[in-house]
Scaffold this active site. Structure first.
Site, mmCIF file in Angstrom:
data_model
loop_
_atom_site.group_PDB
_atom_site.id
_atom_site.type_symbol
_atom_site.label_atom_id
_atom_site.label_comp_id
_atom_site.label_asym_id
_atom_site.label_seq_id
_atom_site.Cartn_x
_atom_site.Cartn_y
_atom_site.Cartn_z
ATOM 1 N N HIS A 153 29.800 19.417 40.141
ATOM 2 C CA HIS A 153 30.320 20.501 39.396
ATOM 3 C C HIS A 153 31.195 20.465 37.936
ATOM 4 O O HIS A 153 32.007 21.721 38.227
ATOM 5 C CB HIS A 153 30.865 21.431 40.504
ATOM 6 C CG HIS A 153 28.976 21.955 41.554
ATOM 7 N ND1 HIS A 153 27.943 22.053 41.020
ATOM 8 C CD2 HIS A 153 29.630 20.973 42.737
ATOM 9 C CE1 HIS A 153 27.351 21.995 42.676
ATOM 10 N NE2 HIS A 153 28.136 21.235 43.441
ATOM 11 N N SER A 158 39.822 18.842 10.339
ATOM 12 C CA SER A 158 39.780 20.413 9.388
ATOM 13 C C SER A 158 40.926 20.488 8.478
ATOM 14 O O SER A 158 41.615 19.730 8.153
ATOM 15 C CB SER A 158 40.759 21.450 11.041
ATOM 16 O OG SER A 158 41.257 22.639 10.467
#
Length: 486
Positions: A168, A289
Site C-alpha cells: 500500500h 528545468s
C-alpha cells in the site's frame, strides 16, 4: 470525362485490379485508402515472401526456372533500391505489394506479371505481416534480456543493501535491494516467455490460401514455409486470410511489457524524489528545468510511464477492428499495421532506454538504511518472536501492535524500547528479543525459497544467471530499436 479517357486514367496508374473499372479512382479515395505510407515498413518481408513464392512456382512447373530467376534478381534489385533510398513510393499504387510488383515489371518486363500466379494480396499481406511481427517480437525479447541483465547486475551489487519493503506504499518489512530488483526481473522474464509463446503462433505461413478459397494452381505451400523458416502452415484458407490473432497477441504482450516498465519507472520517479532519496538519477537519463536550476527531472521514466497508454490504445484499437468482421478478408484489416507499428516503436524504444537507465542508476544505500527506522518495519519480527515461544500468532500480533503504539507515543522505534517495557506487554519476552528486532537479522532469517534472505537471494541470482546463459550466451548491446520505414 469520357469513358475512354476514364479508362485510360485508371490504366495510367497501372492498378492490377483495374480491368473491370471504367472510371479513375477519386483522389480523395486514393489518399484515404492508401497504406503505402506505413505498410512500406514491410518491404523486406514482402520481397522475401515473393522470392520464395517465385521459386515455388518454378519448382511446381507453373513458371519456367529461368523466369523465376529473373523475378528473384529483379526483387533483389528492388530491395537494394529501397535500402539505398532510391525507390520511389507511389501512393496511387496503394500499398507496398503493388509498388514492388509495379517496379518489378518495369525492371524485368512482362515476366514480372507472372509472380502473382496463385497468390492474392490477402494471403500475401498476411504472410508479410506475420513475418514482420515475429521479427519484432524477437527484438522485444532481446530487449527484455538486456533489461533483465541490467537488473541482475544491480542486484548483484546490492545483496547486502537493505531498504523498506512496502505494501500500500506504506513501510512494511525490511528487504534487500537485490530482492526488490529481482522481482522486476521475474516480471520481464515472464514477458520474454509470453513473447516467445506468441511468436510460435505468429510463425505460421498463410501463403497458398489465395483470396480465401485456395487456388487451382498446384502450389506447394510447405516449400514456401520452409524457405521462409516458418515451422507451421495454415489449416483453413478462410481463417488464414482473416486471422489477426497474432497481432492481438503481440499487442497484448507489448501492453504487459509496458505495464511492467511503468511500474518500474514509477518507483524510479518516487525514489528519485528527495522525500525518498533512494536513487541518484544518471544525468544522461534526466533533464533539467528552464527556471529552477536545482532540478533533475526523471523525464525518461515519466515518458515510459506515459507512453504505456499508447500501447494499451493500440490493443483496444485492434480488438475493436476485429470484433465485428465477417469472414474473410475485409479492408478494415488495413488498420492492423499503424497501431502495431506505433506500439513497436514504443515497446522497443522503452526497453532500450530502460535497460540503459537501470544500468546507470546510483543507489543511496545509507538513505535506504535510515528509512528502515521509520514505520516500525520490525513489528512482524516481534510477533514472530512471541509465536516461536508458544503464543498463538493472533495474540502475538496484538502484543506487537500495542508495542508499536507505545513506541509511537514515545517517538522511538521498537528496538529502542527497554526490555522492561517489552516484558510488561508479555512475560515471554527475553533479552534476545533485540536480536530478533535487528533489521539485518530480520532479513537474514528469511531463508525460505524466494524470500529476501541472503541465501535465497543467492539462489535467485544463480537461477537468473543460468537463464541468461541459456537465452543469451553471447551478450552484447541492445540489438535493435524500432523498425524503420523504408
Amino acid at each position: 470525362m469520357s469513358e475512354g479517357k476514364a479508362r485510360a486514367a485508371c490504366q495510367g496508374v497501372t492498378k492490377p485490379w483495374g480491368g473491370r473499372f471504367t472510371q479513375a479512382t477519386a483522389g480523395a479515395v486514393e489518399a484515404f485508402t492508401q497504406s503505402v505510407s506505413f505498410d512500406r515498413a514491410l518491404y523486406a518481408q514482402d520481397i522475401a515472401g515473393s522470392k520464395a513464392h517465385a521459386r515455388m512456382l518454378a519448382r511446381q512447373g507453373i513458371i519456367l526456372q529461368a523466369e523465376a530467376e529473373t523475378i528473384v534478381l529483379g526483387l533483389e534489385a528492388i530491395l537494394a533500391e529501397i535500402e539505398r533510398g532510391d525507390f520511389v513510393w507511389r501512393p496511387a499504387l496503394e500499398d507496398v505489394h503493388m509498388n514492388i510488383e509495379s517496379r518489378l515489371v518495369e525492371l524485368v518486363g512482362e515476366v514480372g506479371k507472372k509472380l502473382h500466379t496463385g497468390r492474392s494480396r490477402n494471403d500475401q499481406v498476411a504472410l508479410d505481416f506475420r513475418l514482420f511481427v515475429a521479427e519484432r517480437l524477437d527484438v522485444w525479447r532481446r530487449g527484455l534480456i538486456a533489461l533483465v541483465r541490467a537488473l541482475t547486475g544491480q542486484a548483484k551489487a546490492h545483496t547486502a543493501t537493505l531498504m523498506p519493503g512496502h505494501t500500500h506504499l506504506q513501510p512494511a518489512q525490511p528487504v534487500s535491494l537485490a530482492q526488490h530488483l529481482l522481482a522486476y526481473g521475474c516480471m520481464f522474464r515472464r514477458d520474454y516467455e509470453r513473447a516467445g509463446d506468441a511468436t510460435r503462433r505468429t510463425r505460421v505461413s498463410p501463403l497458398g490460401a489465395a483470396a480465401l478459397a485456395g487456388t487451382t494452381h498446384p502450389l506447394d505451400p510447405a516449400f514456401v514455409a520452409r524457405e521462409l523458416g516458418l515451422p507451421a502452415l495454415f489449416e483453413n484458407s478462410m481463417d488464414a486470410v482473416s486471422d489477426r490473432d497474432f497481432v492481438l497477441e503481440a499487442l497484448f504482450v507489448g501492453s504487459v511489457i509496458m505495464a511492467h516498465l511503468s511500474r518500474l519507472c514509477e518507483e524510479i520517479v518516487l525514489w528519485s524524489n528527495p522525500g525518498f532519496g533512494f536513487v541518484i538519477l544518471p544525468e544522461a537519463f534526466a533533464t533539467g528545468s528552464s527556471i529552477m536550476p536545482q532540478k533533475r527531472n526523471p523525464d525518461v521514466a515519466e515518458l515510459i510511464r506515459g507512453k504505456t497508454g499508447r500501447v494499451y490504445g493500440a490493443l483496444i484499437s485492434m480488438l475493436t477492428v476485429v470484433k465485428g468482421l465477417p469472414l474473410t478478408y475485409n479492408r478494415d484489416m488495413q488498420e492492423d499495421k499503424e497501431p502495431f507499428l506505433d506500439a513497436d516503436r514504443t515497446v522497443s524504444g522503452s526497453l532500450e532506454l530502460a535497460a540503459g537507465m537501470v544500468s546507470a542508476l546510483g543507489f543511496s544505500t545509507e538513505r535506504m538504511r535510515r528509512a528502515l527506522g521509520a514505520g516500525f518495519l520490525n513489528a512482524t519480527e516481534l510477533a514472530d518472536y512471541l509465536a516461536t515461544r508458544g503464543m498463538p500468532f493472533r495474540e502475538a500480533h496484538g502484543v506487537a501492535g500495542r508495542a508499536v503504539a507505545l513506541a509511537e507515543h514515545q517517538g522511538k522505534g521498537l528496538e529502542d524500547l527497554s526490555l522492561e517495557e517489552l516484558r510488561a506487554l508479555s512475560p515471554l519476552v527475553e533479552a534476545d528479543v533485540f536480536v530478533a528486532l535487528d533489521y539485518d537479522t530480520a532479513v537474514a532469517r528469511r531463508k525460505t525459497p524466494g524470500g529476501t534472505g541472503p541465501e535465497s537471494v543467492a539462489a535467485q541470482l544463480a537461477t537468473v544467471d543460468a537463464w541468461l546463459a541459456a537465452e543469451d550466451p553471447t551478450p552484447g548491446k541492445f540489438p535493435g530499436g524500432p523498425a524503420e520505414v523504408g
